[in-house]
Scaffold this motif. Structure first.
Motif, PDB file in Angstrom:
ATOM      1  N   ILE B 128     -28.180 -67.307  48.629  1.00 43.00           N
ATOM      2  CA  ILE B 128     -28.034 -68.737  48.903  1.00 43.00           C
ATOM      3  C   ILE B 128     -28.569 -69.564  47.730  1.00 43.00           C
ATOM      4  O   ILE B 128     -28.051 -70.614  47.399  1.00 43.00           O
ATOM      5  CB  ILE B 128     -28.740 -69.107  50.233  1.00 43.00           C
ATOM      6  CG1 ILE B 128     -28.017 -68.417  51.405  1.00 43.00           C
ATOM      7  CG2 ILE B 128     -28.764 -70.620  50.444  1.00 43.00           C
ATOM      8  CD1 ILE B 128     -28.713 -68.579  52.747  1.00 43.00           C
ATOM      9  N   ILE B 253     -27.019 -78.541  50.984  1.00 42.97           N
ATOM     10  CA  ILE B 253     -26.125 -77.901  49.994  1.00 42.97           C
ATOM     11  C   ILE B 253     -25.851 -76.420  50.266  1.00 42.97           C
ATOM     12  O   ILE B 253     -25.340 -75.715  49.404  1.00 42.97           O
ATOM     13  CB  ILE B 253     -26.695 -78.065  48.563  1.00 42.97           C
ATOM     14  CG1 ILE B 253     -28.111 -77.483  48.453  1.00 42.97           C
ATOM     15  CG2 ILE B 253     -26.693 -79.538  48.146  1.00 42.97           C
ATOM     16  CD1 ILE B 253     -28.630 -77.388  47.010  1.00 42.97           C
ATOM     17  N   GLY B 255     -24.281 -73.199  50.671  1.00 40.83           N
ATOM     18  CA  GLY B 255     -22.923 -72.717  50.436  1.00 40.83           C
ATOM     19  C   GLY B 255     -22.048 -73.698  49.696  1.00 40.83           C
ATOM     20  O   GLY B 255     -20.861 -73.433  49.493  1.00 40.83           O
ATOM     21  N   ILE B 256     -22.611 -74.832  49.326  1.00 43.56           N
ATOM     22  CA  ILE B 256     -21.806 -75.841  48.624  1.00 43.56           C
ATOM     23  C   ILE B 256     -22.103 -75.786  47.130  1.00 43.56           C
ATOM     24  O   ILE B 256     -21.204 -75.754  46.307  1.00 43.56           O
ATOM     25  CB  ILE B 256     -22.073 -77.237  49.225  1.00 43.56           C
ATOM     26  CG1 ILE B 256     -21.441 -77.261  50.620  1.00 43.56           C
ATOM     27  CG2 ILE B 256     -21.521 -78.342  48.333  1.00 43.56           C
ATOM     28  CD1 ILE B 256     -21.810 -78.431  51.475  1.00 43.56           C
ATOM     29  N   ILE B 341     -29.503 -67.527  60.290  1.00 44.41           N
ATOM     30  CA  ILE B 341     -28.500 -67.245  59.261  1.00 44.41           C
ATOM     31  C   ILE B 341     -27.472 -66.239  59.776  1.00 44.41           C
ATOM     32  O   ILE B 341     -26.273 -66.384  59.551  1.00 44.41           O
ATOM     33  CB  ILE B 341     -29.200 -66.733  57.983  1.00 44.41           C
ATOM     34  CG1 ILE B 341     -30.015 -67.872  57.355  1.00 44.41           C
ATOM     35  CG2 ILE B 341     -28.192 -66.168  56.992  1.00 44.41           C
ATOM     36  CD1 ILE B 341     -30.988 -67.431  56.274  1.00 44.41           C
ATOM     37  N   ARG B 342     -27.947 -65.248  60.531  1.00 48.51           N
ATOM     38  CA  ARG B 342     -27.020 -64.263  61.084  1.00 48.51           C
ATOM     39  C   ARG B 342     -26.088 -64.881  62.116  1.00 48.51           C
ATOM     40  O   ARG B 342     -24.972 -64.437  62.311  1.00 48.51           O
ATOM     41  CB  ARG B 342     -27.782 -63.076  61.705  1.00 48.51           C
ATOM     42  CG  ARG B 342     -28.547 -62.196  60.715  1.00 48.51           C
ATOM     43  CD  ARG B 342     -27.668 -61.606  59.621  1.00 48.51           C
ATOM     44  NE  ARG B 342     -26.450 -61.004  60.098  1.00 48.51           N
ATOM     45  CZ  ARG B 342     -26.287 -59.709  60.372  1.00 48.51           C
ATOM     46  NH1 ARG B 342     -27.299 -58.864  60.197  1.00 48.51           N
ATOM     47  NH2 ARG B 342     -25.128 -59.226  60.779  1.00 48.51           N
ATOM     48  N   THR B 343     -26.582 -65.885  62.826  1.00 48.51           N
ATOM     49  CA  THR B 343     -25.743 -66.561  63.819  1.00 48.51           C
ATOM     50  C   THR B 343     -24.662 -67.395  63.137  1.00 48.51           C
ATOM     51  O   THR B 343     -23.541 -67.488  63.630  1.00 48.51           O
ATOM     52  CB  THR B 343     -26.613 -67.485  64.696  1.00 48.51           C
ATOM     53  OG1 THR B 343     -27.576 -66.681  65.375  1.00 48.51           O
ATOM     54  CG2 THR B 343     -25.775 -68.229  65.726  1.00 48.51           C
ATOM     55  N   LEU B 344     -25.002 -67.959  61.995  1.00 47.46           N
ATOM     56  CA  LEU B 344     -24.069 -68.883  61.352  1.00 47.46           C
ATOM     57  C   LEU B 344     -23.043 -68.196  60.471  1.00 47.46           C
ATOM     58  O   LEU B 344     -21.872 -68.577  60.458  1.00 47.46           O
ATOM     59  CB  LEU B 344     -24.853 -69.901  60.520  1.00 47.46           C
ATOM     60  CG  LEU B 344     -25.638 -70.913  61.349  1.00 47.46           C
ATOM     61  CD1 LEU B 344     -26.633 -71.644  60.459  1.00 47.46           C
ATOM     62  CD2 LEU B 344     -24.696 -71.908  62.021  1.00 47.46           C
ATOM     63  N   GLY B 345     -23.485 -67.207  59.724  1.00 44.49           N
ATOM     64  CA  GLY B 345     -22.566 -66.594  58.762  1.00 44.49           C
ATOM     65  C   GLY B 345     -22.221 -67.558  57.636  1.00 44.49           C
ATOM     66  O   GLY B 345     -22.707 -68.702  57.613  1.00 44.49           O
ATOM     67  N   PRO B 346     -21.376 -67.137  56.701  1.00 39.47           N
ATOM     68  CA  PRO B 346     -21.078 -67.954  55.518  1.00 39.47           C
ATOM     69  C   PRO B 346     -20.485 -69.316  55.878  1.00 39.47           C
ATOM     70  O   PRO B 346     -20.922 -70.343  55.374  1.00 39.47           O
ATOM     71  CB  PRO B 346     -20.040 -67.123  54.745  1.00 39.47           C
ATOM     72  CG  PRO B 346     -19.985 -65.796  55.399  1.00 39.47           C
ATOM     73  CD  PRO B 346     -20.690 -65.851  56.701  1.00 39.47           C
ATOM     74  N   LEU B 349     -23.029 -71.648  57.705  1.00 39.77           N
ATOM     75  CA  LEU B 349     -24.052 -72.236  56.833  1.00 39.77           C
ATOM     76  C   LEU B 349     -23.484 -73.456  56.107  1.00 39.77           C
ATOM     77  O   LEU B 349     -24.134 -74.499  56.014  1.00 39.77           O
ATOM     78  CB  LEU B 349     -24.553 -71.202  55.825  1.00 39.77           C
ATOM     79  CG  LEU B 349     -25.492 -70.137  56.402  1.00 39.77           C
ATOM     80  CD1 LEU B 349     -25.746 -69.038  55.369  1.00 39.77           C
ATOM     81  CD2 LEU B 349     -26.822 -70.755  56.835  1.00 39.77           C
ATOM     82  N   SER B 353     -24.444 -77.854  56.320  1.00 33.87           N
ATOM     83  CA  SER B 353     -24.639 -78.881  55.296  1.00 33.87           C
ATOM     84  C   SER B 353     -23.591 -79.973  55.405  1.00 33.87           C
ATOM     85  O   SER B 353     -23.898 -81.156  55.270  1.00 33.87           O
ATOM     86  CB  SER B 353     -24.614 -78.247  53.908  1.00 33.87           C
ATOM     87  OG  SER B 353     -25.762 -77.431  53.761  1.00 33.87           O
ATOM     88  N   GLU B 354     -22.368 -79.576  55.663  1.00 40.01           N
ATOM     89  CA  GLU B 354     -21.322 -80.598  55.769  1.00 40.01           C
ATOM     90  C   GLU B 354     -21.646 -81.567  56.900  1.00 40.01           C
ATOM     91  O   GLU B 354     -21.513 -82.779  56.761  1.00 40.01           O
ATOM     92  CB  GLU B 354     -19.963 -79.937  55.992  1.00 40.01           C
ATOM     93  CG  GLU B 354     -19.515 -79.172  54.750  1.00 40.01           C
ATOM     94  CD  GLU B 354     -18.045 -78.764  54.784  1.00 40.01           C
ATOM     95  OE1 GLU B 354     -17.546 -78.330  53.737  1.00 40.01           O
ATOM     96  OE2 GLU B 354     -17.421 -78.880  55.864  1.00 40.01           O
TER      97      GLU B 354
END
Ligand SMILES: Cc1ncc(COP(=O)(O)O)c(C=O)c1O
Ligand SMILES: Cc1ncc(COP(=O)(O)O)c(C=O)c1O
Lengths: 453, 483, 483, 453
Positions: B128, B253, B255-256, B341-346, B349, B353-354
């Protein structure tokens, strides 16, 4: 929402980020898990560990398997406490503020000192903070004297914190399991900011705290003690034997071992040093109607006001664990703390007595000890402990990793939670794995076998 | 329903002999402790802790809890603190005995599941960050700063470069200069420009070969992404200095864009902010640091390593700065971050932020006509409004607005920070709030703005207290109950 | 801190598509359910449940919770309900997966620990009752009454005696006559005498060979131990009838006197009262029944039995009445009761009753000069005051006092029950309250008594609502939200 | 305290109890345990059970191992809910009252009926209450017609409740796994108060609910259905196919299996029957300031007012579990309930498909089924299941205990919580224990062995 903002897409909101700096692929992290699959995954991870619930835990060294009364979890589980931030807005945070004020008071009661802060991170950095504080209080930057019998990780932390500052850390050997006041006397001089000991120390042994306090005082150095909060159920409190600053690891006060954290740093000191204390302080005041209430106070010591001149850089501390400690201390009360300390002492002594009946097993130090003790073993230690783990006992800490001279030694800790049956089981496991022939084998399950399949 | 709202202290309700927890009888045949320990080490009596019954204990603390605002009960737009919802499943997972009841010094072989999780977390946080390695050790953001600066110091010492200064924007959080000082550096403040970003001229004027580190917060504390970042990191790198990122605002930010990709050499995370460690009324936190390859040898030890024999704690790190605390890390908070983080995945995540940025911009748009927002009409995950005009014109301060919001059932925004904005109201809604909540909050703020100044000075009006005397608290400190 | 105090319903905050819980993808290679099930069995769309996000769900219910009074937050002297403190350790034990995650129909061999606990509980409850066997099956007190009366009916049927009547004192709880009617009996009301006890003359006049059971509550609902009990049970037994004890008030006599020893043939316990099952805002409860030897064959099945092979569920009970519910019992509540009893031991149980009676008498003594207490100046675990004089003289009703108490942070006593006392205020402090709490409560009651009647009619004044219109609620029932 | 009361000793307070009736010895119950020892004892008891956490649970029959989202425990653990009494004082109970009103609404949404009460004890007595209600509504006391495919314990409960009342219970056989409408038609007459079926029924099979509803209606009898609350995620709701009263076991809605209780009885009905409904009802009203609020209402139906003429004797009901169900339903929402039902259906069908590939294993009924199904086995059932339990699967319910004709049958239930891996493991365990040679053995742990020692 986008319309009101006046953009076409969410991407437009990020246009300040130069395109060439943006990540043009998904993050390489594992795919999303729903709650059922996450739960399964975490349960599987947990099953790959052998916890203190699977194997009675005789490990100490700063983290202990003390009993956590259910009331502590009940209050610690109130989400108004655990989902609040630091109590900046007093009107909206009286719950936390009053609890922290009560915590501070109980830490004063526990230490016999005048002032406590509202927590630090954990035991190791608390030693460092205490030393930094002692430097400011005394204005001395020559050296800091510390006993080798202080937790090796606390000493390492101190050294790390002081790496780029002026004072030197002088570590005094403790070959007999405690700091000899004569050795201390030689080391303490007029440039010494403080003398740091742990009592009971890392080996579980008692230090000559009164003598050491006098020696420090004689040279104008502060006496900093890292103590065991449970031990003061029967032992003298730091303030009673002359400590100027007392610090401690508060994990034992109702907090789970949790593989090392979050824990709870305690720090209390004498009244005159109050404006040099690191961390949050809660103080009592009145509101505009004259009603008693509590606020964060003396914030001019802190980083958000004083910035580089702050007494410490700490911001987020360990609020929830201070709360838990407050509940724990109020739940056990004076008598309960005393009984807990008493049980630890007696069970530890029973375990030592039985273990030293095994051939070749000896107490390494001829010193009074509280709830943990150091044994010299007739067989290589790491392999021995690993085999006993196969018999479902966390049997002790191998000391060689920190003290090469003690490579043949094991530190064993016993809390009030350990039953006689468990202690006898431990002794039997040692007996078998040391190859001694004895009568205790029937107390044992076979290696690798569950007590209940 | 805590109608008494009594402020009785535990000590005032204490009765000798009452207690809430009973202990077992001693079951081992050894004499009492008094015979096992030297008399002069023993206290005459245990500490004078309060004695209360179980029901009184529970009622006391349960009632106290209801005197807090919290995420679970109130919208809590405290800027810079990322007060997002903390999923309940994390609490359940953290309580699993196979995770909660592990001793920090138990052998590696007996905690492979824990080490696996921590190893994953090291890698995930490195990814990340766009950096090369992570130490999970620091207990909070501030300790992360300290640890990273000590790493920088060790790095330069190893390179035999005598760099003594850390440059810090004036909009930075107080922990930055405090950590720099603690790490033995001199601090130099860098001005913000009219856009609220780093004043490049000022930076250049203060940058020289004494500079060890530039500490930047990006997005910064004004909620702005500094688009000069490539220039800035270029300048620093040319001088041989390192750039540190205060990662408190990573929520904007994920993944952005990645700090490593925009030139950052080292950074800390606030797992308790970005990755939902519950804030616990002031902690615990967790402040892992991520660094670029050349700095890896200096990271605190141990790290989790993986070999074909499984996972182990790697202490064999001769150049390591040492450690900044005992034991591995604030594992309980890391574990919650891992679950998150495991719940959200790429994709999840990035969605965080969005939506955080969307929510902040929506709120900003609702408010910018009504309140002075000095730094532009777009923001990242938070923005800073100012009451300077209100103050001038109607003597209404940021604090007045903050206090009055409490009456509406909203926690106040962060006030008077960052220091570069007078009468600052720093508002961070986070991605977990709904549009309805944001609208209701905006309505409240707009209503408050029109209220009578004296009424606002006296706010809050509906809570159990109003405007504690902070001066008295600091001048005549009462820091503990006394009999 | 629930400052909004909004009464927004989940449905009103619902947005299609929002949800608080995500499910896994299907991981088995079979077609969608629509292809597996007949089309005419399928609904077009799922039920129109609300759609809310996790944060809104948690905030909604967390805020709702704070609008309750409860034992953990308030003194709750609700007569007949035994609102004692519920120890937190019980909740922890009940949540152990090895106890909570057992299927009710799993094989006996796979739940020996559970069966052992239940077997112990059967024996312990029999011992406390002084009776011979216990069925743990009934889900609450009322169901215990029903089950026991069905046992009585089966017993008499088996003996070929046609007994059709159940006699019940007029001070009895409403469940007694309701249960008797449900069990197929005719009910006959027995008067109370001036002392508040069973009017022996009335009893004798109504007692004949049609009498199956006399249901007595002892201590009764006035908080009085009926000292005629031996005479009463003698009279009934001479007629060949059975005596049933409503055990709701067992909290007064644990280990002091046993129903079996004073002539009772059958009884129920309210485990959720006497043995601290948390009341859950109206349940769950647990209402085991204890009986004398001749009635054992008729008990509901199964019972837990023990042989040398361990424990098993014994269904082989040919004369059993059957069952009053599915599965074994309200095990979760029994488990808490078991923890409670195991924590207390013989002496502790007796202490419970002694202190419950002491607390009630203390409160009675504090109040009897100020309030009319029709039935004597001593009581067992509770007492019933009356506002009849206040009502006559100053138009202050029991309800006025009850409502006003809420302003002081106290839950109201039970009002208008038992029916034999006009304007009844039934006060049960329980043993877990401290003297300070009792004193503060007494002070409040005395203060209220002197307050302005209109002020009292309008009470409560400080809660989020006051005096809901109950007539409207009943006359124009709105029992569900509609779009 | 004694002084104020005016007695010398606590014993004096008990003087109303005739001395010869007093117990002159301590109760013969085990000695007191402190919290540590109690915890140890309970953990030991728990370890003697094999829970659904130790062995994947494929048992159904009215209690199911559905997943309980953490939010349900979080709210159910709020002590203001769980330590409150029935909400008699509305001003001090709005939290519970509003939650129950929301519960009632969601049960109406789930059933497609007009009115729901605030809970009954559990599924079995709810059937009995519904029948009693049908008797009052119809004024008929001739008989009650019930399908043999209704849960045997619910039928037993009904028979027990009606033992001393007038109506006869007529149980119609269901040899093909469902109630044949033709058989029902013969049984229903003008004295029939109601027709009771379960849908999906005890065998997991669907009933001909629409036809049965029409038959009942034609004779003026009420149609009472015991339904599975999860099933209506995809199946029609009771109100949609003509049920007059719907009852259910609500355990599946976020409540632990807990060896059978406490559970949650649901009961909903059509509007005209509202004054005959048993149990608590929460209604909306306004307070004296006109503010919307909620109260217990229509209490004149209840025992504390109406005494022997009450609609039911129920007093304490299952408040906490109604709350949990409300949280569960709001958490999953329409889409989540649908997905849950969908997953149950598909996983059950997958399990059935794989299990019936084993030699001699057959679906016993040729009927559509939801989340459980009945298999005929080629080997004696109880011993088979016991052996598979040794391989750590709760593999199914032996039906012979309730249906002698089905002594060779096993009922298998599959919830959304069961992974494909677990289902495949179950199939492998059956395969091995049925002595079939196959390829699935490698999926298995050896009998008696923990997956992780
Ligand atoms: C911008 C910023 N930097 C650093 C910190 C310090 O982090 P922590 O509180 O975790 O030590 C904070 C948190 O308050 C912050 O907001
Ligand atoms: C005297 C008395 N009898 C019987 C009952 C009924 O018990 P339950 O509510 O457990 O059904 C009660 C409880 O309200 C009661 O107080």
């Amino acid at each position: 929402m986008l319309r009101l903002i006046g953009v076409e897409s969410i991407a437009d909101l990020f246009k300040n980020i130069p395109p060439d700096l943006r990540l043009d692929r998904p993050l390489a992290v594992p795919g999303a898990l729903n709650e059922i699959d996450l739960s399964r995954h975490m349960v599987e991870l947990a099953a790959k560990n052998r916890s203190a619930d699977d194997a009675p835990c005789f490990l100490g060294g700063g983290s202990y398997d003390h009993f956590i009364p259910a009331v502590v979890d009940a209050i610690g589980g109130r989400s108004e406490f655990y989902t609040a931030y630091t109590p900046y807005q007093a009107e909206a945070s009286q719950g936390s503020l009053q609890a922290f004020y009560e915590f501070q008071t109980m830490i004063c009661q526990l230490t016999g000192l005048d002032v406590s802060n509202a927590s630090l991170y954990e035991g190791g950095s608390s030693v460092a903070e205490a030393v930094l504080m002692a430097m400011t209080v005394t204005g001395r930057t020559g050296k800091v004297v510390i006993a080798e019998s202080v937790h090796p990780e606390y000493r390492k932390t101190l050294e790390t914190y002081l790496a780029n500052l002026v004072p030197r850390v002088e570590t005094l050997p403790t070959p007999h399991g405690f700091l000899d006041p004569d050795d201390a006397k030689k080391a303490i001089d007029d440039t010494t900011a403080c003398v740091v000991v742990q009592h009971p120390n890392f080996f579980g042994c008692l230090e000559e705290v009164e003598a050491l306090a006098a020696l420090a005082k004689a040279k104008g150095a502060l006496f900093v003690v890292s103590f065991d909060p449970i031990s003061v159920g029967i032992l003298k409190r730091p303030g009673q034997y002359g400590a100027d600053i007392a610090v401690a690891e508060g994990q034992c006060l109702g907090n789970p071992m949790a593989y090392g954290g979050p824990y709870l740093g305690l720090l209390a000191c004498r009244e005159p040093f109050v404006r040099k204390i690191p961390g949050r302080l809660v103080g009592q005041t009145v509101d505009r109607h004259g009603k008693r209430c509590w606020v964060l106070t003396m914030q001019t010591r802190e980083q958000h006001i004083r910035r580089e001149k702050a007494t410490s850089n700490i911001c987020t501390n360990q609020g929830l664990f201070a709360l838990r400690a407050a509940v724990y201390l109020a739940a056990v009360g004076p008598q309960g703390l005393k009984e807990t300390a008493e049980l630890c002492t007696r069970k530890a002594h029973y375990a030592a007595q039985e273990l030293t009946k095994l051939p070749g097993v000896k107490l390494r130090f001829d010193r009074p000890y509280f709830k943990e003790f150091t044994l010299a073993m007739p067989k290589p230690v790491p392999a021995l402990l690993s085999r006993i783990l196969g018999r479902k006992f966390h049997a002790g800490l191998p000391l060689g990793q920190w003290y090469p001279a003690l490579a043949a030694c094991v530190s064993v800790a016993v809390t009030e939670k350990r039953s006689r049956e468990e202690i006898d089981g431990l002794v039997a496991a040692y007996e078998v794995e040391l190859g001694a022939s004895g009568h205790r084998h029937d107390l044992l399950s076979k290696p690798g076998e569950r007590l209940l399949a | 329903m805590d109608k008494n709202q009594s402020t009785e202290l535990l000590f005032e309700m204490s009765h000798p002999g009452r207690r809430a927890h009973l202990l077992p009888q001693c079951d081992v045949p050894v004499p009492p402790a008094a015979e096992l320990l030297p008399p002069d080490a023993l206290a005459d009596a245990p500490p004078p802790l309060p004695g209360v019954s179980e029901i009184d204990l529970i009622r006391h603390f349960t009632n106290l809890s209801t005197r807090n605002m919290s995420i679970d009960t109130n919208f809590y737009p405290l800027g810079s603190c990322t007060m997002k919802y903390n999923p309940k499943r994390h609490e359940r997972m953290a309580a699993l005995p196979g995770l909660a009841n592990l001793h920090p010094l138990q052998s590696d072989e007996s905690c492979q599941g824990m080490l696996e999780m921590l190893w994953d977390m090291q890698n995930i946080l490195a990814e990340i960050a766009g950096l090369d390695a992570v130490s999970l050790q620091p207990a909070a953001g501030a300790q992360g700063e300290l640890a990273a600066l000590l790493v920088a110091a060790a790095y330069f010492r190893h390179k035999k470069e005598a760099r003594t200064r850390v440059l810090i924007p004036d909009s930075a959080h107080g922990t930055n200069p405090a950590s720099a000082a603690l790490a033995g550096f001199d601090t130099v403040s860098i001005k913000s420009n009219a856009r609220g970003l780093v004043d490049l001229a000022d930076l250049q004027s203060k940058l020289d070969d004494r500079t060890a580190v530039f500490m930047i917060t990006n997005p910064n504390t004004l909620g702005l992404f500094d688009d000069q970042i490539a220039t800035i990191t270029g300048l620093l790198h040319k001088q041989g200095a390192l750039v540190y990122l205060d990662g408190a605002n990573m929520n904007a930010i994920l993944g952005i864009t990645r700090p490593g990709d925009f030139g950052i050499d080292m950074m800390h995370y606030n797992v308790h902010k970005t990755f939902t460690g519950p804030h616990g009324a002031g902690g615990p936190g967790s402040g892992p640091i991520a660094v670029r390859k050349p700095l890896i040898p200096f990271l605190p030890a141990p790290l989790v390593a993986k070999t074909e024999n499984g996972f182990h704690l790697d202490y064999d790190r001769p150049l390591s700065i040492g450690r900044v605390r005992s034991f591995f890390a604030n594992v309980g908070i890391l574990l919650r971050g891992y679950c998150y983080i495991r719940t959200l995945g790429p994709k999840g995540l990035r969605d965080v932020s969005e939506n955080a940025v969307l929510n902040a911009n929506y709120l900003l748009s609702r408010l910018k006509a009504e309140f002075d927002v000095p730094h532009g009409d777009r923001c990242m995950h938070e923005f800073v409004a100012s009451a300077r005009n209100l103050r001038k014109e109607r003597k209404i301060s940021a604090m007045d607005i903050a206090k009055r919001l409490l009456d509406f059932g909203y926690h106040a925004p962060t006030v008077y920070f960052p220091l570069v904005v007078p009468e600052a109201l720093m508002i961070e809604p986070t991605e977990t709030e709904s549009k309805e909540t944001l609208d209701a909050f905006a309505d409240a703020l707009i209503k408050i703005k029109g209220e009578d100044p004296q009424f606002l000075h006296d706010a809050p009006h509906t809570l159990m207290l109003s405007r504690p005397d902070e001066v008295k608290a600091a001048k005549e400190p009462v820091l503990r109950w006394k009999p």
